[in-house]
Design an enzyme around this catalytic site. Structure first.
Site, mmCIF file in Angstrom:
data_model
loop_
_atom_site.group_PDB
_atom_site.id
_atom_site.type_symbol
_atom_site.label_atom_id
_atom_site.label_comp_id
_atom_site.label_asym_id
_atom_site.label_seq_id
_atom_site.Cartn_x
_atom_site.Cartn_y
_atom_site.Cartn_z
ATOM 1 N N GLU A 89 0.821 -1.221 0.000
ATOM 2 C CA GLU A 89 0.000 0.000 0.000
ATOM 3 C C GLU A 89 0.850 1.265 0.000
ATOM 4 O OE1 GLU A 89 -2.753 0.457 3.272
ATOM 5 O OE2 GLU A 89 -3.593 2.276 2.393
ATOM 6 N N THR A 91 -5.754 1.637 9.516
ATOM 7 C CA THR A 91 -4.818 2.656 10.032
ATOM 8 C C THR A 91 -5.518 3.643 10.948
ATOM 9 O OG1 THR A 91 -3.325 2.478 8.131
ATOM 10 C CG2 THR A 91 -3.284 4.552 9.359
ATOM 11 N N ASP A 132 -6.000 -4.558 0.487
ATOM 12 C CA ASP A 132 -7.006 -4.710 1.546
ATOM 13 C C ASP A 132 -7.683 -6.073 1.491
ATOM 14 O OD1 ASP A 132 -7.796 -1.357 0.766
ATOM 15 O OD2 ASP A 132 -6.940 -1.973 2.691
ATOM 16 N N ASP A 141 -0.792 -5.157 2.882
ATOM 17 C CA ASP A 141 -1.210 -3.960 3.606
ATOM 18 C C ASP A 141 -0.554 -4.033 4.977
ATOM 19 O OD1 ASP A 141 -4.408 -2.246 4.119
ATOM 20 O OD2 ASP A 141 -2.378 -1.823 4.843
ATOM 21 N N ILE A 145 -0.509 -2.090 7.629
ATOM 22 C CA ILE A 145 -1.499 -1.880 8.693
ATOM 23 C C ILE A 145 -2.841 -1.623 8.009
ATOM 24 C CG2 ILE A 145 -2.251 -0.549 10.685
ATOM 25 C CD1 ILE A 145 0.607 0.251 11.237
ATOM 26 N N ASP A 146 -3.713 -2.613 8.073
ATOM 27 C CA ASP A 146 -5.068 -2.398 7.557
ATOM 28 C C ASP A 146 -5.921 -1.960 8.751
ATOM 29 O OD1 ASP A 146 -7.075 -2.476 5.501
ATOM 30 O OD2 ASP A 146 -7.927 -4.146 6.607
HETATM 31 C C1 LIP Z 1 -8.873 0.795 5.145
HETATM 32 C C2 LIP Z 1 -9.771 -0.315 4.656
HETATM 33 C C3 LIP Z 1 -11.229 -0.017 4.957
HETATM 34 C C4 LIP Z 1 -11.628 1.267 4.307
HETATM 35 C C5 LIP Z 1 -10.771 2.397 4.822
HETATM 36 C C6 LIP Z 1 -9.279 2.131 4.596
HETATM 37 P P1 LIP Z 1 -6.271 1.180 5.423
HETATM 38 O O1 LIP Z 1 -7.570 0.478 4.758
HETATM 39 O O2 LIP Z 1 -9.413 -1.515 5.279
HETATM 40 O O3 LIP Z 1 -12.051 -1.045 4.475
HETATM 41 O O4 LIP Z 1 -12.984 1.531 4.567
HETATM 42 O O5 LIP Z 1 -11.137 3.583 4.156
HETATM 43 O O6 LIP Z 1 -9.024 2.134 3.208
HETATM 44 O O7 LIP Z 1 -6.137 2.485 4.707
HETATM 45 O O8 LIP Z 1 -6.525 1.356 6.870
HETATM 46 O O9 LIP Z 1 -5.128 0.256 5.116
#
Ligand code: LIP
Length: 285
Positions: A71, A95, A225, A90, A92-93
């Site tokens: 990412e 964030t 993601d 990713d 940290i998914d």
């Molecule tokens: C997140 C996604 C989530 C989405 C957020 C964000 P990140 O990824 O997991 O589904 O709604 O807007 O994109 O940016 O935390 O890696």
């Protein structure tokens, strides 16, 4: 064609990486300054970048012949997903959850071959939840095989569904999402049991894989993601179609997804058609 033995070795390697990254993620959660990306709700921290750098370096050292998409190093319009074996990460998914110390951030480590997810590892270090799967070999939570949910009945009205606002907060995309949410909840339309919004695509997909959620709909998230969760969900009998109407085929880089838990096939088909009837427009990215 990669053999199961090599895919399993990759899975085991990614589990070790996830555990290492988890120590950093849990230790720094809620303690980091953040920067905006495209707007003030699309956020990134130095830890996102640090974890990706560590993971990328270790993966490249062990698997120099395979590609890497992450990412934080992805370049819109330049980085392309190909058929080549590719790690899709990713760091940290969730964030925003990480920044707020809400315990729904995780690392998502996927591996695709011919653009098809073949290995997935997702680790939430706060809740100590390690999800993993190799295509055709089952999905596991903390080492325990997750059941295929092909006998568990499913209806739209009787479901709880993960819905995410995402970071587009004006214009047509935002309007379509809000109108779809309303239709799904409306007593005269979907009248679903409820929606949940964990702020992590990867965790949403894992909860669909376990059957704790019945479905998850989102437009705007990215291949990093969803790649790992994709194979985990498929291994429990889950179905993945487009989040836009009447598109039964989907790809990890489509950016518009509807994930449905394992259930009798006719239930899944009816659920998808009824869900699409509540989608108030076409999400385009
Ligand atoms: C997140 C996604 C989530 C989405 C957020 C964000 P990140 O990824 O997991 O589904 O709604 O807007 O994109 O940016 O935390 O890696």
């Amino acid at each position: 064609m990669l053999q199961v033995a090599e895919l399993t070795e990759i899975k085991d390697f990614l589990v070790g990486l996830a555990e290492e990254a988890g120590v950093i993620i849990s230790g720094k959660s809620g303690k980091e300054k953040f920067d905006d990306k495209k707007n003030s709700v699309d956020l990134v921290t130095a830890i996102d970048k640090l974890v990706e750098s560590i993971v990328s370096e270790k993966i490249s050292a062990k698997y120099p012949n395979y590609l890497f998409i992450g990412e934080e190093t992805y370049v819109e319009g330049s980085t392309k997903l190909t058929d080549a074996p590719t790690f899709i990460v990713d760091p940290i998914d969730g964030t925003t959850n990480f920044i707020h110390n809400f315990p729904y951030s995780c690392i998502s480590l996927g591996f695709s071959v011919n653009k098809e997810p073949a290995v997935g590892v997702i680790y939430n270090p706060h809740l100590k939840l390690m999800f993993s799967a190799v295509a055709g070999q089952g999905a596991y939570l903390n080492g325990t095989l997750l059941p295929k949910l092909t006998e568990k009945p499913l209806t739209l009205q009787g479901s709880i569904i993960a819905l995410e606002s995402g970071s587009d907060r004006d214009g047509e995309l935002f309007d379509i999402k809000m109108e779809t949410f309303r239709s799904l909840l409306d007593k005269n339309h979907g009248f679903i049991h409820g929606f949940r919004s964990f702020g992590s695509a990867a965790m949403n997909i894992c909860h669909v894989a376990t059957g704790q959620l019945d479905s998850y709909w989102e437009g705007g998230c990215q291949m990093w993601d969803v790649c790992a969760g994709w194979v985990i969900l498929k291994e429990t009998g889950g179905l993945i179609v487009s989040g836009n109407r009447d598109k039964w085929e989907n790809s990890i880089d489509s950016r518009v997804y509807l994930f449905v838990r394992g259930a009798p096939q006719q239930d899944q088909t009816t659920f998808v058609k009824q869900f699409w009837n509540n989608v108030k427009g076409e999400l385009k990215y």
